[in-house]
Design an enzyme around this catalytic site. Structure first.
Site, PDB file in Angstrom:
ATOM      1  N   CYS A   2       9.185  58.774   7.888  1.00  0.00           N
ATOM      2  CA  CYS A   2      10.539  58.312   8.195  1.00  0.00           C
ATOM      3  C   CYS A   2      11.537  58.931   7.220  1.00  0.00           C
ATOM      4  CB  CYS A   2      10.636  56.785   8.093  1.00  0.00           C
ATOM      5  SG  CYS A   2       9.343  55.879   8.970  1.00  0.00           S
ATOM      6  N   TYR A  18       6.518  54.952   4.796  1.00  0.00           N
ATOM      7  CA  TYR A  18       5.176  55.310   4.358  1.00  0.00           C
ATOM      8  C   TYR A  18       5.238  56.162   3.083  1.00  0.00           C
ATOM      9  CZ  TYR A  18       1.386  53.751   7.382  1.00  0.00           C
ATOM     10  OH  TYR A  18       0.419  53.002   7.983  1.00  0.00           O
ATOM     11  N   ARG A  46      12.846  67.143   5.007  1.00  0.00           N
ATOM     12  CA  ARG A  46      13.759  66.118   5.521  1.00  0.00           C
ATOM     13  C   ARG A  46      14.632  65.544   4.408  1.00  0.00           C
ATOM     14  NH1 ARG A  46      10.897  62.045   6.726  1.00  0.00           N
ATOM     15  NH2 ARG A  46       8.776  62.880   6.538  1.00  0.00           N
ATOM     16  N   ASN A  94       9.372  60.360   2.274  1.00  0.00           N
ATOM     17  CA  ASN A  94       8.003  59.903   2.037  1.00  0.00           C
ATOM     18  C   ASN A  94       7.447  60.568   0.781  1.00  0.00           C
ATOM     19  OD1 ASN A  94       8.344  60.501   5.318  1.00  0.00           O
ATOM     20  ND2 ASN A  94       7.771  58.402   4.811  1.00  0.00           N
TER      21      ASN A  94
END
Length: 328
Positions: A2, A80, A226, A173
């Site tokens: 995420c 996570y 990301r 993450n």
């Protein structure tokens, strides 16, 4: 996996937002938990929430939440953190012993602000307990903001909860959060303006076109990529004037890390995709929810009616694309 970020509009409203990227279908929906709601921990002991909150949840053995905002604007998302998160194997007397996925219920139900979390977190101990849906212990870390706009990350180190200040307001993450901050130093050359022409001997080098300043901006779906991409977008995008514009702006940022089905396959063959995006308005106590199969944005505002309800309130939604014809 995420992506999450905090955001501030020009009118000083504060937000926390996230993508929920996962392989197993979670079937979450917006759920409002009232004040004084009694829920049972996996060890069989009960807790009564002091404060009400709303977020995406699902009722399994009890309610399981992934994110939310409470009545004081404290907002949290769990993501996570594989190969990094570690938990204790046994309970300790005098501590509030929680499963990792229960920690978010404690954050929203027992704390008004990040300042209170810093005061209270020493009494919390996370224990290896499985989630029935996954039949596994989820490795988690948490990003939190409140109505002041402060942002922190909570991770485990040597099985103990550690609070880390979040100067960029972004979290993805693994690896550990400080690794991501250090990695940003590799991308100092990124900028929204074009690079200038350069003379090499008698040859003039020039950009092929618009966007040359973003050459090297990571484009993949790994956690480090990301993280960098979201930091770049968040800190350069035009600042929204108000709350409504802020929600639109945040979703534009999340578009850059939203994962469609089929482009990111896990080792077990499941699609790792963005099942929903959520935006939490810490200033106005509103939860915005955008599931995968629709362009609709659903919103739930924490009202006194919801906060004083006897039982949790679940909100159903139609998950299909909404199209408005302009000629019929």
């Amino acid at each position: 996996m995420c992506t999450s970020l905090t955001y501030e509009a020009k009118n000083h409203t504060f937000f926390l937002a996230r993508t929920m990227d996962f392989g197993v279908k979670l079937e979450g929906r917006p759920v409002a938990i009232p004040r004084n709601y009694v829920w049972e921990r996996q060890n069989g002991k009960e807790i009564k929430t002091r404060y009400g909150f709303v977020g995406t949840g699902r009722k399994l053995d009890g309610y399981f939440f992934a994110d939310g905002v409470n009545e004081f604007g404290l907002s949290v998302a769990e993501l996570y953190h594989p190969n990094e998160a570690t938990y204790h194997d046994s309970k300790k007397p005098g501590k509030l012993n929680l499963a990792p996925h229960e920690f978010i219920m404690w954050v929203m139900g027992e704390n008004k602000s990040i300042a209170e979390i810093k005061e209270n977190i020493g009494g919390v101990r996370l224990i290896n307990k499985k989630v029935s849906l996954l039949d596994d212990v989820p490795p988690l870390h948490y990003i939190i903001t409140d109505s002041t706009g402060e942002s922190i990350v909570i991770e485990t180190e040597d099985k103990e909860l550690v609070i880390k200040e979040n100067p960029v307001g972004v979290m993805t993450n693994s690896p550990k959060f400080e690794w991501h901050l250090t990695n940003l130093n590799n991308f100092l050359s990124l900028k929204p303006t074009n690079v200038k022409n350069r003379q090499v001997g008698e040859l003039t080098l020039h950009p092929f076109g618009q966007g040359s300043g973003t050459f090297g901006l990571p484009g993949g779906f790994t956690s480090p990529e990301r993280f960098v991409r979201t930091v770049y977008m968040k800190h350069l995008i035009k600042q929204a004037a108000n709350s409504t514009e802020a929600v639109n702006t945040i979703l534009k940022i999340l578009n850059g890390v939203t994962i469609p089905k089929g482009v990111n396959i896990k080792d077990d063959g499941l699609d790792d995709y963005t099942q929903y995006r959520a935006v939490m308005d810490a200033s106005n106590k509103i939860y915005y929810f955008n599931p995968y199969d629709t362009n609709s944005i659903f919103a739930v505002k924490l009202t006194e009616e919801l906060l004083n309800a006897v039982e949790p309130t679940e909100f159903l939604f139609e998950e299909e694309l909404q199209i408005q014809f302009m000629n019929c």
